[in-house]
Design an enzyme around this catalytic site. Structure first.
Site, short mmCIF file in Angstrom:
data_model
loop_
_atom_site.label_atom_id
_atom_site.label_comp_id
_atom_site.label_asym_id
_atom_site.label_seq_id
_atom_site.Cartn_x
_atom_site.Cartn_y
_atom_site.Cartn_z
N GLY A 7 101.07 24.09 -90.01
CA GLY A 7 99.68 24.21 -90.41
C GLY A 7 98.75 24.38 -89.23
O GLY A 7 99.07 24.01 -88.10
N GLY A 20 94.30 24.46 -88.35
CA GLY A 20 92.94 24.27 -88.82
C GLY A 20 91.97 24.59 -87.72
O GLY A 20 92.35 25.12 -86.67
N GLY A 21 90.73 24.23 -87.93
CA GLY A 21 89.71 24.53 -86.94
C GLY A 21 89.89 23.75 -85.65
O GLY A 21 89.44 24.18 -84.60
N PHE A 22 90.55 22.59 -85.74
CA PHE A 22 90.66 21.72 -84.58
C PHE A 22 92.06 21.65 -83.99
O PHE A 22 92.22 21.21 -82.86
CB PHE A 22 90.26 20.28 -84.95
CG PHE A 22 88.81 20.11 -85.33
CD1 PHE A 22 87.88 21.12 -85.09
CD2 PHE A 22 88.38 18.94 -85.92
CE1 PHE A 22 86.56 20.96 -85.43
CE2 PHE A 22 87.05 18.77 -86.26
CZ PHE A 22 86.13 19.78 -86.03
N SER A 23 93.08 22.06 -84.73
CA SER A 23 94.43 21.72 -84.28
C SER A 23 95.50 22.63 -84.84
O SER A 23 95.27 23.38 -85.79
CB SER A 23 94.73 20.27 -84.69
OG SER A 23 94.60 20.14 -86.11
N THR A 24 96.69 22.53 -84.22
CA THR A 24 97.91 23.13 -84.73
C THR A 24 98.92 22.00 -84.91
O THR A 24 98.99 21.09 -84.10
CB THR A 24 98.47 24.17 -83.74
OG1 THR A 24 97.50 25.20 -83.54
CG2 THR A 24 99.76 24.78 -84.25
N VAL A 25 99.70 22.08 -85.99
CA VAL A 25 100.65 21.01 -86.29
C VAL A 25 102.06 21.57 -86.31
O VAL A 25 102.34 22.57 -86.97
CB VAL A 25 100.34 20.34 -87.64
CG1 VAL A 25 101.34 19.23 -87.93
CG2 VAL A 25 98.94 19.78 -87.64
N ASP A 61 84.52 11.81 -93.61
CA ASP A 61 85.00 13.06 -94.21
C ASP A 61 86.00 12.78 -95.33
O ASP A 61 87.10 13.32 -95.35
CB ASP A 61 85.63 13.95 -93.14
CG ASP A 61 85.78 15.41 -93.61
OD1 ASP A 61 85.14 15.78 -94.61
OD2 ASP A 61 86.54 16.16 -92.96
#
Length: 352
Positions: free
Chosen positions: A68, A70-75, A185
């Site tokens: 996955g 997102g705007g802040f990270s990669t997993v 959030d």
């Protein structure tokens, strides 16, 4: 947001991976985890610091399965002590490093059965790395609204159970942490579901610690808290975030569980709270709001109680909204049937 073809969700990134995906390095200890020895001593293992070299070894130099983004990270999917884990790598920038530090600092302080567990971390690079427990059944947004491999309709009793578990996690953050924590959030995609379908609240990059009332103006150092459809209108108007901001977001979550509708429809620009506002203000019949996919397979009295509680949580005046302790008591008292039913089916896997 995120990759919908998998069934794993890691807080803040929309990451999903099939529970049966067993790719990765079986040799995942790297000399830092000794959970078995800790357990034999009756000591619960806490999060450990990892070196960047150890993180690279876990992820094959960041070439393992990307589950996955997102705007802040990669997993990345990896193994730690022989078990699947999620390696969340925050992107590099001054602002996003503050998000990483906020999430790391919060997760190091909290421990609750319905809050995602931090297993390990690395802060030896600008990006920052969090290793988090695996959530085999994805997230609540997928379960309610589809996507990925989420199948079937989430039963009413399970919805009530997830609501109570999430409420207990927020009550813990608001009242029993030192310092107290405002999550900032709360939303369906930030509620993970583990192998026993038990809720795990995640994504603490927007969390604020040290509140009692709690009040702190928004500043240029912080971006807008919350997600579309869940954000407290009082916060939007004033820039002041409080515990009651979390209560508002939780109220929206209750409405999602009740109706099966999304909090925000981007295509139509529709807010769920706006759609339901007339009915909520009038105290209308909850049966007209219940997810039609449930048919008659729900408890009408419980649905009415959930609708009334949601209406109180999303009320215009924050001071008149219930506390999360009030929310927990209300759910425990009004939904005993569903809570007991889920407890009997859980076979002891986690407390409802």
């Amino acid at each position: 947001m995120g990759v919908q073809r998998y069934r794993f969700f890691c807080c803040g990134c929309g990451a999903n991976a099939a529970a049966g995906d067993r790719e990765g390095d079986d040799d995942g200890d790297f000399g830092v985890f000794d959970d078995k020895a800790q357990a034999e001593k009756g000591v619960e293992a806490g999060p450990r610091g990892l070196s960047l070299a150890q993180v690279k070894a876990m992820t094959g130099g960041f070439t393992s399965a990307v589950v996955g983004e997102g705007g802040f990270s990669t997993v990345y999917l990896a193994r730690l002590s022989g078990a699947l884990a999620a390696v969340k790598v925050h992107r590099s920038s001054e602002r996003l490093h503050r998000v990483f530090r906020q999430e790391l600092d919060t997760l190091q302080r909290v421990r609750h059965p319905h809050i995602v567990r931090l297993l390990a971390f690395c802060d030896q690079q600008e990006e920052g790395v969090l290793v988090l427990e695996f959530a085999a059944n994805g997230n609540l947004h997928e379960r309610l609204h589809g996507g990925g491999k989420a199948a079937g309709t989430m039963p009413w009793a399970r919805r009530v159970s997830v609501a109570l578990q999430t409420a207990r996690a927020l009550e813990y953050l608001h009242d029993r942490c030192e310092p107290q924590v405002v999550h900032g959030d709360v939303k369906a995609s930030n509620v993970l579901l583990d192998a026993s379908m038990s809720a795990k609240l995640c994504d603490f990059g927007s969390a604020r610690m040290g509140f009692s009332a709690a009040v702190r103006p928004r500043s240029s150092a912080h971006t807008m808290l919350g997600s579309p459809g869940y954000v407290d209108p009082h916060y939007i108007r004033t820039g002041v975030v409080t515990k009651k901001s979390d209560v508002y977001s939780f109220g929206v979550l209750l409405l999602e569980l009740l109706t099966g509708m999304e909090a925000f429809c981007a295509e139509e620009g529709r807010l769920l709270t706006a759609v339901l506002a007339p009915r909520l203000r009038a105290g209308g019949d909850a049966r007209g709001m219940v997810d039609e996919r449930l048919g008659s397979a729900y408890d009408a009295a419980e649905a009415a109680a959930v609708a009334a509680l949601a209406a109180a949580c999303v009320g215009e005046n924050p001071s008149l909204r219930p506390s999360m302790a009030d929310v927990v008591r209300t759910l425990e008292q009004s939904a005993q049937g569903s809570i007991s039913a889920v407890g009997r089916r859980s076979d002891g896997h986690g407390k409802v």
